[in-house]
Write a protein that holds these residues in place. Structure first.
Motif, PDB file in Angstrom:
ATOM      1  N   LEU A 166       0.788   4.245  -2.586  1.00 43.02           N
ATOM      2  CA  LEU A 166       0.576   5.588  -2.341  1.00 43.02           C
ATOM      3  C   LEU A 166       1.846   6.625  -2.865  1.00 43.02           C
ATOM      4  O   LEU A 166       1.464   7.521  -3.382  1.00 43.02           O
ATOM      5  CB  LEU A 166       0.461   5.680  -0.849  1.00 43.02           C
ATOM      6  CG  LEU A 166       0.059   6.853  -0.129  1.00 43.02           C
ATOM      7  CD1 LEU A 166      -0.620   6.630   1.253  1.00 43.02           C
ATOM      8  CD2 LEU A 166       1.380   7.827   0.166  1.00 43.02           C
ATOM      9  N   ARG A 193      -9.841   4.267   5.864  1.00 45.01           N
ATOM     10  CA  ARG A 193      -9.398   2.928   6.285  1.00 45.01           C
ATOM     11  C   ARG A 193      -9.544   2.737   7.811  1.00 45.01           C
ATOM     12  O   ARG A 193     -10.056   1.731   8.449  1.00 45.01           O
ATOM     13  CB  ARG A 193      -8.203   2.543   5.814  1.00 45.01           C
ATOM     14  CG  ARG A 193      -7.681   1.389   5.091  1.00 45.01           C
ATOM     15  CD  ARG A 193      -8.183   0.583   4.392  1.00 45.01           C
ATOM     16  NE  ARG A 193      -7.918  -0.783   4.943  1.00 45.01           N
ATOM     17  CZ  ARG A 193      -9.015  -1.846   4.956  1.00 45.01           C
ATOM     18  NH1 ARG A 193     -10.004  -1.403   4.835  1.00 45.01           N
ATOM     19  NH2 ARG A 193      -8.690  -2.950   5.570  1.00 45.01           N
ATOM     20  N   THR A 226       0.884  -1.136   0.094  1.00 45.63           N
ATOM     21  CA  THR A 226      -0.070  -0.086  -0.028  1.00 45.63           C
ATOM     22  C   THR A 226       0.912   1.130  -0.035  1.00 45.63           C
ATOM     23  O   THR A 226       0.619   2.257  -0.649  1.00 45.63           O
ATOM     24  CB  THR A 226      -1.026  -0.172   1.171  1.00 45.63           C
ATOM     25  OG1 THR A 226      -0.344  -0.211   2.408  1.00 45.63           O
ATOM     26  CG2 THR A 226      -2.139  -1.045   1.164  1.00 45.63           C
ATOM     27  N   THR A 227       2.043   0.983   0.666  1.00 45.14           N
ATOM     28  CA  THR A 227       2.739   2.400   0.780  1.00 45.14           C
ATOM     29  C   THR A 227       3.413   2.723  -0.510  1.00 45.14           C
ATOM     30  O   THR A 227       3.735   3.895  -0.846  1.00 45.14           O
ATOM     31  CB  THR A 227       3.736   2.525   1.863  1.00 45.14           C
ATOM     32  OG1 THR A 227       4.583   1.084   1.940  1.00 45.14           O
ATOM     33  CG2 THR A 227       3.192   2.437   3.156  1.00 45.14           C
TER      34      THR A 227
END
Ligand code: HEM
Length: 389
Positions: free
Chosen positions: A102, A207, A98-99
């Motif tokens: 992102l 989230r 996810t990072t």
């Protein structure tokens, strides 16, 4: 004098020589008025892993600094089951996948622009670039909609204002400092709360709602991410570049980023230790490297002494076995580690991928908590009208 030493001395002209001097006096040294200073990685790890005796809440703990401005439940001032429960829910916010996604999304345009400027042979201040990029990433994390460059700069500066209120010796903030910090964190919390209420699973704040955090917890977490996850990353990247440049390893890493970049980042982190100390208050008697500490004592882990003394910057042989102590250890190990690495890798790859660079000028920053350059200007070695060095 090497530049890393100069950065530390400029940021902390009195505390840094004291801290380095203590490293020579043993693994754990009691310093009246300061606490028990830990200079040894194994002793530091033993303290960090023992969350019963060495805590971040209660009198004399880092909680004294942060609780008045962030509230009581923001990970970095919690312990025990409450801390474990909140961490369990937050850990999945920042995964390598996810990072990386992102950072790819948020940094795509600024990195394209950076690459083009370097390619054209322009002089680029990596410090300034990183302030905007780290600001953009944190704006995304706290849920600011469509942040522009001005927002990114604004929020970076606001974070810097709060962090610079703390010195290596601070135990509490003055009421005027608490007021100023709240002036910054109030509006930031409002942005975070709005994103939380919107509940969009594609955003970090949304989230948090899906994960069952309360709005107050989400506000607090946003504040904690903002204060811990902006300057740390922004200051590291120029220091990484400078270290590669000064150790003559820049071209080697540029030629093989797949094989060498992560090792280079770890080495830069080890030598710079963006977070130079970690604090704990003692809640039960323990013996640390032969020194007895008792409830009421304060422990100052001199992360910089523990890590930097393990040897000079090197990309060869076995790396010192420190298990990334510069990100902490045990229950409070940096929750933003994947985000920090994703951000650093994304920028470093672009900087290394373009033309071969040289440092044109640099200056050390004064009156900062985290030692850093105030500017580090780089330019292509083959820039038009210039000789290859
Ligand atoms: C180069 C970058 C970074 C470094 C060197 C760093 C270092 C650290 C260290 C040493 C700790 C442990 C402190 C202690 O035990 O007293 C920590 C905790 C923490 N970090 Fe980072 N950090 C970085 C980036 C980030 C980022 C990008 C974020 C998030 C956006 C972040 C969020 C946090 C939080 C929330 C904690 C508290 C965790 C807890 O108490 O459970 N950090 N960091």
């Amino acid at each position: 004098m090497n530049w890393e030493r100069r950065l530390y001395l400029t940021a902390h002209p009195f505390a840094y020589p004291l801290l380095r001097g203590l490293a020579r006096r043993g693994p754990v040294v009691r310093v009246p008025g300061l606490g028990c200073v830990v200079n040894d990685a194994a002793a530091a790890r033993a303290v960090l892993m023992d969350g019963e005796a060495f805590r971040k809440d209660g009198p004399g703990s880092p909680g004294d600094l942060w609780t008045p401005i962030l509230g009581p439940s923001v990970l970095l001032n919690m312990e025990g089951e409450g801390h474990r429960a909140l961490r369990r829910r937050l850990t999945e916010l920042f995964t390598p996948a996810t990072t990386t996604a992102l950072c790819a999304r948020v940094l795509e345009a600024p990195l394209k622009d950076l690459a083009a400027r370097l390619e054209r042979g322009e002089a680029v201040d990596l410090v300034d670039e990183m302030r905007t990029m780290a600001g953009s990433v944190i704006c995304e994390v706290i849920g600011l909609r469509a942040p522009g460059e001005a927002d990114a700069r604004h929020w970076f500066e606001q974070g810097e204002r709060v962090v610079s209120m703390v010195s290596l010796r601070s135990r509490t903030l003055k009421p005027s400092q608490v007021r100023r910090a709240k002036e910054v964190l109030g509006p930031l919390g409002d942005i975070a709360a709005e994103a939380y209420r919107a509940g969009d699973e594609a955003t970090v704040m949304g989230r948090m709602k899906v994960l069952g955090l309360s709005e107050a917890e989400a506000r607090g977490a946003a504040g904690a991410f903002f204060l811990t996850g902006t300057e740390t990353v922004a200051t590291l990247v120029p220091r990484l570049f400078a270290l590669l440049h000064d150790t003559g390893t820049l071209d080697r890493v540029a030629a093989d980023p797949e094989g060498l970049l992560d090792r280079a980042v770890d080495e830069a982190m080890r030598l710079t230790t963006p977070t130079p100390v970690m604090l704990r208050s003692v809640h039960a008697e323990r013996t640390v490297a032969g020194v007895v500490v008792r409830p009421g004592d304060r422990v100052v882990i001199a992360t910089h002494n523990c890590c930097a003394d393990a040897g000079p910057f090197s990309l060869d042989g076995d790396a010192p076995d420190l298990k990334r102590l510069w990100f902490g250890a045990g229950p409070h190990f940096c929750i933003g580690f994947p985000l920090a690495m994703a951000e650093i890798r994304a920028v470093a790859r672009v900087v290394l991928d373009g033309p071969a660079l040289e440092v044109v000028s640099r200056r050390a920053a004064r009156r900062v908590l985290l030692p850093t350059y105030s500017s580090l200007v780089v330019r292509a070695r083959t820039a038009p009208g210039r000789e290859r060095s």
